[in-house]
Design an enzyme around this catalytic site. Structure first.
Site, PDB file in Angstrom:
ATOM      1  N   LYS A  90       6.928 -15.069   6.808  1.00  0.00           N
ATOM      2  CA  LYS A  90       8.020 -14.197   7.247  1.00  0.00           C
ATOM      3  C   LYS A  90       7.466 -12.820   7.581  1.00  0.00           C
ATOM      4  O   LYS A  90       6.997 -12.106   6.696  1.00  0.00           O
ATOM      5  CB  LYS A  90       9.100 -14.043   6.177  1.00  0.00           C
ATOM      6  CG  LYS A  90      10.364 -13.352   6.739  1.00  0.00           C
ATOM      7  CD  LYS A  90      11.334 -12.929   5.647  1.00  0.00           C
ATOM      8  CE  LYS A  90      11.061 -11.507   5.171  1.00  0.00           C
ATOM      9  NZ  LYS A  90      11.320 -10.473   6.218  1.00  0.00           N
TER      10      LYS A  90
ATOM     11  N   GLU B   8       5.304   7.475  -3.486  1.00  0.00           N
ATOM     12  CA  GLU B   8       4.820   7.126  -2.151  1.00  0.00           C
ATOM     13  C   GLU B   8       5.840   7.544  -1.098  1.00  0.00           C
ATOM     14  O   GLU B   8       6.996   7.118  -1.141  1.00  0.00           O
ATOM     15  CB  GLU B   8       4.558   5.622  -2.050  1.00  0.00           C
ATOM     16  CG  GLU B   8       3.909   5.220  -0.739  1.00  0.00           C
ATOM     17  CD  GLU B   8       3.603   3.741  -0.665  1.00  0.00           C
ATOM     18  OE1 GLU B   8       2.560   3.405  -0.068  1.00  0.00           O
ATOM     19  OE2 GLU B   8       4.389   2.933  -1.186  1.00  0.00           O
TER      20      GLU B   8
ATOM     21  N   GLY C 107       3.688  -5.163   0.748  1.00  0.00           N
ATOM     22  CA  GLY C 107       4.885  -4.350   0.924  1.00  0.00           C
ATOM     23  C   GLY C 107       5.053  -3.377  -0.224  1.00  0.00           C
ATOM     24  O   GLY C 107       4.085  -3.021  -0.904  1.00  0.00           O
TER      25      GLY C 107
ATOM     26  N   THR D 244       9.732  -4.167  -4.301  1.00  0.00           N
ATOM     27  CA  THR D 244       9.889  -5.542  -3.850  1.00  0.00           C
ATOM     28  C   THR D 244       8.871  -6.453  -4.523  1.00  0.00           C
ATOM     29  O   THR D 244       9.193  -7.583  -4.912  1.00  0.00           O
ATOM     30  CB  THR D 244       9.737  -5.632  -2.323  1.00  0.00           C
ATOM     31  OG1 THR D 244      10.666  -4.748  -1.707  1.00  0.00           O
ATOM     32  CG2 THR D 244       9.989  -7.042  -1.827  1.00  0.00           C
TER      33      THR D 244
ATOM     34  N   GLU E 245      -0.092  -7.048  -2.598  1.00  0.00           N
ATOM     35  CA  GLU E 245      -0.721  -5.804  -2.148  1.00  0.00           C
ATOM     36  C   GLU E 245       0.402  -4.811  -1.920  1.00  0.00           C
ATOM     37  O   GLU E 245       1.201  -4.963  -0.993  1.00  0.00           O
ATOM     38  CB  GLU E 245      -1.527  -6.061  -0.870  1.00  0.00           C
ATOM     39  CG  GLU E 245      -2.555  -4.977  -0.578  1.00  0.00           C
ATOM     40  CD  GLU E 245      -2.015  -3.872   0.307  1.00  0.00           C
ATOM     41  OE1 GLU E 245      -1.646  -2.819  -0.254  1.00  0.00           O
ATOM     42  OE2 GLU E 245      -1.965  -4.070   1.518  1.00  0.00           O
TER      43      GLU E 245
END
Length: 480
Positions: free
Chosen positions: A173, A384, A226, A230, A248
């Protein structure tokens, strides 16, 4: 208006629901195509196709698999200009950047793993005169690969190439924010003769299509790139199912500049590592720490060069800073600039939305922004931002800068600038990051592992690590 289709069992197909979602062109702030709003039914169809193809694909000689992947790479090279243009339109990045980084690296990913699978070596151990032990590796089965929006085709191939080379079939995806190059890639796979069901691409949003991939009982391995939030959710679903996981995730990377650095190289590369791809790279050096003797000069020169960066139409070859990927992300970046002001930071340049006259007047552009005067533990320096925003702080000693560098929950990458070899080794050993660059940035050798520490992820991608991830090890012991 163009429709994007899922790629399932070798064909381009509509979602089962026949429902679509809007795909925005960020430089213009308007819808330009439609994306399948896929759900668990589409994922189930993709898994069924992948399972049906697994025996023949995994049983194919590695040389045959490699030849097919090489044909896909050839087609990427052939269509470089068209793919770069599609990525620029879909993502907002300068088309000049996509031409020299994203698309060539996507091709390199396919080529490296096609070749790497042929040369992959297993282990053999001689136990005295008593036995021989050797390790067999077999593909895990159907792999689930979920990729992000910032480097769409580059990171998409970064996942599927080792999975396919290892003999897995794949349900993948791409991000629903930047689906176009994955759609074009599916057409290249058909042209290259990739057997039906070997790669299946399901478009849609994370909570529906992505979650269906993660929780499907017949997908034993998940590779995700991502955000950390998540990633935490994926781990919560996958871990109790004992799936293999490679995550990652985010980064808040330090860029450490000592007074004995190569001045021009450190300055020019730091500009690149701060603002490349609008700062929308998980490896960007968003916190710059400069040794005090050169701090004032560095700030002055860095701000001067930042002001010279051209923010503009991504299709213009002179543009260095394109648009951010979405309105929501632009608003997030601007909110962090406001937060920096509230925390006492000084905005030396940038800090505002940019209106580009002409076709891009409604696009999502933000000035490259340089901030000083912040404490290393403030939210601006801890969270971030993922945009064209950097902070600069002075330091006096190695111990002090290591404390600053290691203060965040992230540990993805770090950059160190010094001509002192002993210092380079000391500081590299002291920084808690999975990837350390000394006197360079974003230099990649695909043979080496890639990944972070702490909340920047688990597992390693890249090189032999990726091929191992998509396989299961079996030890064979033969008594002599």
């Amino acid at each position: 208006m163009e429709k994007i289709y899922n790629y399932i069992n070798g064909a381009l197909v509509e979602p089962v629901s026949a429902q679509y979602i809007d795909n925005y062109m960020p430089a213009e702030g308007r819808v330009y195509s439609l994306i399948p709003d896929s759900d668990k039914r589409d994922v189930a169809n993709a898994v069924t196709a992948a399972q049906a193809a697994f025996e023949s694909w995994s049983g194919m000689t590695v040389e045959h698999r490699a030849a097919i992947l090489q044909r896909v790479a050839d087609l990427i090279d052939r269509d470089l200009d068209a793919l770069a243009l599609a990525e620029s339109i879909d993502n907002g990045k300068p088309v000049s950047l996509a031409k020299v980084v994203d698309i060539p690296r996507a091709s390199s990913n396919m080529r490296f793993y096609a070749s790497g699978a042929i040369h992959f070596a297993s282990e053999t151990h001689i136990t005295g005169k008593e036995a021989v032990n050797y390790t067999l590796r077999a593909p895990v089965g159907v792999a689930g690969c979920i990729s992000p929006w910032n480097l769409p085709l580059y990171l998409f191939t970064w996942k599927i190439a080792p999975a396919l080379a290892a003999g897995c079939t794949v349900v993948a995806k791409p991000s629903e924010i930047t689906p176009m190059t994955a759609f074009l890639f599916s057409k290249l796979c058909i042209e290259a003769g990739l057997p039906a069901g070997v790669l299946n691409i399901v478009h849609g949003v994370g909570p529906k299509a992505g979650q269906a991939i993660v929780e499907h009982p017949d997908i034993p391995a998940i590779s995700f790139t991502g955000g950390t939030v998540t990633g935490r959710s994926i781990a919560a679903t996958a871990a109790p199912m004992f799936k293999k996981l490679s995550l990652e995730l985010g980064g808040k990377n330090p860029n450490i500049i000592f007074a004995d650095c190569d001045w021009e190289q450190a300055l020019a590369t730091s500009l690149q590592s701060s603002f490349s791809n609008q700062g929308e790279i998980c490896l960007c050096g968003s916190r710059i720490f400069v040794e005090k003797p050169i701090y004032e000069k560095f700030v002055a020169d860095f701000v001067k060069r930042t002001k010279e960066l051209t923010v503009g139409d991504p299709l213009d070859s002179n543009t260095r800073i394109g648009s951010l990927v979405s309105q929501a992300h632009m608003n997030k970046v601007l909110s962090y600039i406001d937060l920096a002001r509230q925390e006492g930071g000084a905005i030396l340049t940038g800090g505002k939305r940019v209106i580009i006259p002409g076709r891009c007047e409604s696009g999502y552009f933000v000035e490259p922004t340089v901030i000083t005067g912040l404490d290393h533990q403030c939210r601006t320096n801890q969270e971030e931002i993922f945009g064209p925003v950097v902070t600069i702080m002075p330091f006096e000693t190695e111990e002090e800068v290591l404390r600053y560098a290691n203060s965040t929950p992230y540990g993805l990458s770090a950059t160190i600038w010094t001509e002192n070899l002993k210092r380079a080794h000391r500081v590299a050993a002291g920084v808690k990051s999975g990837i350390i660059w000394v006197n360079c940035w974003l230099f990649r050798d695909l043979r080496t592992p890639f990944g972070g520490m702490k909340q920047s992820g688990v597992g390693r991608e890249g090189g032999w690590e990726a091929l191992r991830f998509f396989t299961e090890a079996k030890n064979v012991c033969i008594k002599l």
